[in-house]
Design an enzyme around this catalytic site. Sequence first.
Site, mmCIF file in Angstrom:
data_model
loop_
_atom_site.group_PDB
_atom_site.id
_atom_site.type_symbol
_atom_site.label_atom_id
_atom_site.label_comp_id
_atom_site.label_asym_id
_atom_site.label_seq_id
_atom_site.Cartn_x
_atom_site.Cartn_y
_atom_site.Cartn_z
ATOM 1 N N GLU A 130 -0.303 19.181 -9.791
ATOM 2 C CA GLU A 130 1.151 19.013 -9.817
ATOM 3 C C GLU A 130 1.488 17.571 -10.162
ATOM 4 O OE1 GLU A 130 2.894 20.356 -6.164
ATOM 5 O OE2 GLU A 130 2.167 22.411 -6.385
ATOM 6 N N HIS B 267 7.462 23.872 -6.644
ATOM 7 C CA HIS B 267 7.218 23.434 -5.267
ATOM 8 C C HIS B 267 8.540 23.308 -4.496
ATOM 9 C CE1 HIS B 267 3.881 21.331 -2.800
ATOM 10 N NE2 HIS B 267 4.769 21.876 -1.984
ATOM 11 N N LEU B 268 9.218 24.436 -4.377
ATOM 12 C CA LEU B 268 10.537 24.475 -3.739
ATOM 13 C C LEU B 268 10.494 24.983 -2.295
ATOM 14 C CD1 LEU B 268 12.697 26.008 -6.633
ATOM 15 C CD2 LEU B 268 12.379 23.596 -6.055
#
Length: 532
Positions: free
Chosen positions: A263, A281-282
Amino acid sequence: MAPRVLISDKLSDAAVQIFKDRGIDVDFQPDLGKDKDKLLEVIGQYDGLAIRSATKATEKVIEAATNLKVIGRAGIGVDNVDIPAASKKGIIVMNTPFGNSITTAEHAIAMLMSVARQIPEANASTHAGKWEKSRFMGTEITGKTLGVIGAGNIGSIVCSRALGLKMKVIAYDPFLSEERATEIGVEKVELDELAKRADFITLHVPFTEATKNILSAERIAQLKPGVRIVNCARGGLVDEAALAEAIKEGRVAGAAFDVFAEEPAKENPLFGLPNVVVTPHLGAATSEAQENVALQVAEQMSDYLLTGAVTNAINMPSISAEEAKVMGPWIALAGHLGNFVGQMTDEPLKAINILYDGQVSGMNAAALNSAVIAGILRRGNPEVNMVSAPVMMKERGVKVSTTRQDQSGMFEGYIKVTAVTDKRERSVAGTIFSDGKPRFIQIKGINIDAEIGRHMVYTTNQDEPGIIGALGNTMGQNGVNIANFTLGRSTKKGEAIAILYVDEQVPEPVLDKLRQTGLFQQVKVLEFDIAE
């Protein structure tokens, strides 16, 4: 003079106000964390540093922080803080481990529903002016089997939500007891069985060596045809390339990923595949979660700076300053004993029994218990701390009992930890010698005197000639230096153990050579958090 706190990332106005209301001199500069040079220039002026993920509290920053007493991370991950450097300088590092649990669990459920009904693709198609009803044939989740890998804090919330949606839930977690599984309404299974039975799989474990690619290419090949996989936990838990191939071949019906091995994820084998839902990536990205962790970290930091109270510390137990002076070595020993149990126990724990003898029996048992429990859990969750550990162990239904007794042996004080599973009990005891160093003094009822080091090798065998030679020769021939070598036995010709303190981690091929001698019942490498 009022303590000064720098907030170098974006925290809510309410969090800033908490500092002000408590009498803290707060400097709110939400973009400062991105400017490394400026942060280095000013950090020496502050007693506290409140951050999210943008600020990097590196060794250089900590070295420049001549007055800093506490770093507070609004969130759980502390990868952006050099914890060893902070510990060495006496700076407490705090986080907020439970503030975003519900939000992350809800995101997993949302992703599960999205992949079940192909909502993102249907949405894009409809926005494009198409009307493709027959293309987007979904599946109901009612009555389907959800396999949950990791039934801790977030995983158990997902289980609850899934049961409310009338799914059948099975769970794999090495620390999940049958009692806790019954309590949360799930069926406890092994990982191989989960892989074969689950219609949907969702992961809720940290990323460690033990969980890396827990859904490997081999295990993906064993999954139930048509399964859908959700990962809102950590990247690297799933072999993404193998999963992509399984989706292309039609063996896996879809996937929903919020986290990735690398990421920010600019490219990934899963990108562009049909019925693969991806988000950046919430998991913790709701206003409620961000507010919760901001308020929590402001309260925790204020408490520490004004009263000395320690909450959710990564590198310090929740004890008073007076207790810490006396208990420090015993806290460390308790953690090592727990770590030994954690590394040696692969079966689900039912109970942990802790005995405090002699001088240690009058100390703060809650802090010592927390150190033991954190040590046990750290094998599977490196982010666990002494505050979150008891909660996590309770969630797994493991009973922790404490016994205190007056001095009963040759030592002025010692701690004994016994782990109970369905199959066996395993115990280890230790003490602090006059030199301040921790020692193992008993393992499995066998008396020893073993200095605890960072890298150790543990073996069991029947007492017979040749053991010392096999261990010494194998290590020596493979360039492994032994710093300390301890033997113990129950009776002549009975069960015996050896524990070696070595200078570096022993490679697996060397351990295999020991196993191939046929002399040992067990050969295991152990690692302990001890500075060298």
